[in-house]
Design an enzyme around this catalytic site. Structure first.
Site, mmCIF file in Angstrom:
data_model
loop_
_atom_site.group_PDB
_atom_site.id
_atom_site.type_symbol
_atom_site.label_atom_id
_atom_site.label_comp_id
_atom_site.label_asym_id
_atom_site.label_seq_id
_atom_site.Cartn_x
_atom_site.Cartn_y
_atom_site.Cartn_z
ATOM 1 C CD GLU A 120 -3.337 0.104 2.024
ATOM 2 O OE1 GLU A 120 -4.448 -0.299 1.690
ATOM 3 O OE2 GLU A 120 -3.006 0.247 3.223
ATOM 4 C CG HIS A 178 7.588 -29.699 -0.080
ATOM 5 N ND1 HIS A 178 8.126 -30.925 -0.409
ATOM 6 C CD2 HIS A 178 8.325 -29.233 0.971
ATOM 7 C CE1 HIS A 178 9.124 -31.199 0.424
ATOM 8 N NE2 HIS A 178 9.267 -30.179 1.259
ATOM 9 C CE LYS A 196 -12.222 1.829 0.755
ATOM 10 N NZ LYS A 196 -11.669 2.876 1.599
HETATM 11 O O1 PA5 Z 1 -3.301 1.646 5.886
HETATM 12 C C1 PA5 Z 1 -4.398 2.115 5.711
HETATM 13 O O2 PA5 Z 1 -4.626 3.335 5.836
HETATM 14 C C2 PA5 Z 1 -5.586 1.243 5.360
HETATM 15 O O3 PA5 Z 1 -5.194 -0.071 5.166
HETATM 16 C C3 PA5 Z 1 -6.624 1.308 6.462
HETATM 17 O O4 PA5 Z 1 -6.059 0.880 7.663
HETATM 18 C C4 PA5 Z 1 -7.844 0.428 6.143
HETATM 19 O O5 PA5 Z 1 -8.384 0.789 4.906
HETATM 20 C C5 PA5 Z 1 -8.916 0.590 7.220
HETATM 21 O O6 PA5 Z 1 -9.308 1.914 7.358
HETATM 22 P P1 PA5 Z 1 -10.129 2.415 8.607
HETATM 23 O O7 PA5 Z 1 -9.313 2.235 9.833
HETATM 24 O O8 PA5 Z 1 -10.408 3.859 8.334
HETATM 25 O O9 PA5 Z 1 -11.398 1.600 8.681
#
Ligand code: PA5
Length: 439
Positions: free
Chosen positions: A282, A303, A417
Site C-alpha cells: 500500500e 513443496h 470501493k
Molecule cells: O493503511 C491504511 O490506511 C488502510 O489499510 C486502512 O487501515 C484500512 O483501509 C482501514 O481503514 P479504517 O481504519 O479507516 O477503517
C-alpha cells in the site's frame, strides 16, 4: 534484530547501491524533519518514545477488565486496523491456542476483515455459546467491511446482554473527533481510544489500534514498545539497518528484481508477512512503481513455490526472517527398524534440521539467481517483534521516498470501493451501475 544484506550485494551494481545508501540517509532525515511527501502522516516516527505512561496504563487496565469479564474478544477492523495486532498475536501465541479450552486470557478473534457470509455466520454461531465483547477499530469510522460486521455483531450483543449491558462490552478505537463510529461511541458512551490524525492505518500498530488487542491477548505491550524504541534510536541517523534495507531493495529493483518474497521458517510468522505485504504494497505500489511484496512459509512452501523460486523468472529476491532460538527444542528419537532412514538424525535437535533446511535453501536459491536478505531475531518475544515492526516501518518510509512516491497515501484503494458502491446502488452513485455492467 540483525540484518544481513551481504548475500544480495553481488546482484547489484555496487556504486549504485552506495548512491542509494547515501540518498537513503537523506530520506531518513526527511522523515525526521517532516520535509518529504505525506509529511502530515509521520506521527509514527517518534511514537515509541512519545507513548505516554498514562495511555499504556489505560490500555493495560482496560485489558485487565476484559480478562475478567469475557471469554472471547472480537476485534473488528480491516487493513491497518487489523493486520498489526493479528500478526503480533499470532507470532507470540502457541500454535494451537485457539483450541485450548482452559484459557488464562480471552481468545481474540478478528472480524470485519472480509465480507464473507460464511465467516460472519460461523462466528455468530461460535459467539452464541460464549461471553464476549467487541473492539471495533476504524480510523475513518466509515469503512464498509468493519461497519457491516459491527452492525451485525452489535445487534447480537444487544440481544444477548441488553443495550445497557452491550454498551459496557464495546470498545471503539477511532478518530478523536470525526466519523460515524466516533458519533455512535459518543451517543452510546462506549469506552474509546483515539487514533492520532498523523498516523495512517498501516503505521498504527503501536497505537491503541494494535496495543489494545495485543494486551487483551495477554502480551506485554511495554516490552513491545521497548523493542520499537530501541530500533527507533538505532535508525535515527547514519548508516543504520533501515537505511541499508531500503537501499538494497532499491538497488535490486534497479536490476529488475521487482518481486520481494518475505520468507519464514516458523509458521507463527505467517501474519507478520501479511502485515508486511500491506505495509509495503500500500505504501509503494503507486504511479506505476513499486516492488511487489509476496510471502512464503518454509519449508511448507518449498513443496509448492520452491520450484518457481529456484527456476522461474529471475526477477525475485528473498528476505528471510529467521528465529535464532525457538521456544521449544527437542531431540529426535531413534528407531530400531529405521525404515524411514532417519536414524542419522537421531539425538539431534529438530531445530538443527530446520536451520540446515534454511541454509541449504539460501545457498540453492542464491545459486539459482535469487538475492538473499536475512533478518535474524534471537527469540520470538515482544521486544524483538517491536524492533522488527519499527524497522520495517522506518525502512518502508525511506524506501518509498527513494522510489519517489508518497508512502503514506493509498489513492488506488478507492477504485474498488467506487465500483462496489455503484453496483450496490448506494445513494450518490446513481447512474454508474449501468455503465459498469456494460463493461
Ligand atoms: O493503511 C491504511 O490506511 C488502510 O489499510 C486502512 O487501515 C484500512 O483501509 C482501514 O481503514 P479504517 O481504519 O479507516 O477503517
Amino acid at each position: 534484530m540483525k540484518l544481513d544484506i551481504s548475500k544480495a550485494l553481488k546482484f547489484v551494481d555496487k556504486q549504485q547501491f552506495e548512491k542509494f545508501k547515501e540518498e537513503a540517509k537523506v530520506q531518513n532525515t526527511a522523515l525526521h524533519q517532516k520535509t518529504g511527501k505525506g509529511s502530515e502522516f509521520l506521527g509514527w516516527v517518534n511514537l515509541p518514545s512519545e507513548l505516554s505512561d498514562e495511555l499504556l496504563t489505560d490500555i493495560e487496565n482496560t485489558a485487565k477488565k476484559i480478562h475478567n469479564s469475557v471469554e472471547v474478544m472480537v476485534v473488528i477492523g480491516i487493513g491497518g486496523s487489523y493486520l498489526g495486532s493479528k500478526a503480533i498475536i499470532e507470532a507470540l501465541s502457541g500454535s494451537f491456542e485457539n483450541l485450548r479450552i482452559e484459557r488464562k486470557y480471552p481468545l481474540v478473534i478478528f472480524a470485519g476483515q472480509n465480507i464473507s457470509a460464511d465467516y460472519l455466520h460461523e462466528l455468530q454461531v461460535l459467539l452464541y455459546k460464549h461471553s464476549y465483547g467487541l473492539t471495533v477499530i476504524s480510523k475513518s469510522g466509515t469503512t464498509t467491511e468493519p461497519a457491516l460486521a459491527f452492525r451485525v455483531l452489535k445487534k447480537d450483543l444487544e440481544i444477548k446482554y441488553g443495550r445497557k449491558g452491550a454498551r459496557k462490552r464495546i470498545i471503539a478505537i477511532t478518530d478523536a473527533k470525526k466519523g460515524a463510529l466516533k458519533k455512535l461511541a459518543n451517543t452510546e458512551g462506549y469506552k474509546t481510544f483515539d487514533i492520532a490524525d498523523d498516523i495512517g492505518g498501516r503505521f498504527s500498530v503501536l497505537t491503541p489500534v494494535g496495543l489494545l488487542p495485543i494486551a487483551i491477548a495477554g502480551f506485554d505491550i511495554r516490552e513491545l514498545v521497548r523493542g520499537a524504541k530501541k530500533m527507533a534510536l538505532e535508525t535515527e541517523t547514519g548508516n543504520n539497518p533501515a537505511v541499508k534495507y531500503a537501499a538494497i531493495r532499491n538497488a535490486l529493483l534497479a536490476k529488475n528484481f521487482d518481486i520481494e518474497i518475505l520468507a519464514n521458517y516458523n509458521p507463527k510468522l505467517h501474519y507478520i508477512a501479511e502485515w508486511f505485504k500491506q505495509l509495503y504494497g500500500e505504501s509503494e505500489g503507486k504511479g506505476g512503481k513499486g516492488i511487489f511484496p509476496a510471502s512464503v512459509d518454509f519449508t511448507s512452501d518449498l513443496h509448492s513455490m520452491g520450484q518457481y523460486i529456484q527456476e522461474g523468472r529471475r526477477n525475485l529476491f528473498e528476505t528471510v526472517i529467521s528465529i535464532n532460538k525457538p521456544d521449544n527444542k527437542f531431540k529426535l528419537p531413534t528407531d530400531e527398524a529405521n525404515l524411514d532412514g532417519l536414524n542419522y538424525l537421531a539425538g539431534r535437535d529438530l531445530d538443527e534440521v530446520n536451520k540446515n533446511a534454511e541454509l541449504g535453501t539460501m545457498l540453492a536459491h542464491i545459486e539459482g539467481g535469487v538475492p538473499n536478505i536475512r533478518i535474524e531475531l534471537d527469540t520470538l518475544c515482544e521486544a524483538e517483534i517491536g524492533e522488527l515492526i519499527y524497522f520495517f516501518e522506518k525502512a518502508c518510509g525511506i524506501s518509498g521516498y527513494l522510489l519517489g512516491v508518497n508512502p503514506f497515501d493509498q489513492p488506488g484503494v478507492e477504485a474498488y470501493k467506487k465500483n462496489m458502491f455503484a453496483l450496490l446502488e448506494k445513494p450518490g452513485f446513481e447512474g454508474e451501475r449501468d455503465k459498469l455492467l456494460k463493461k
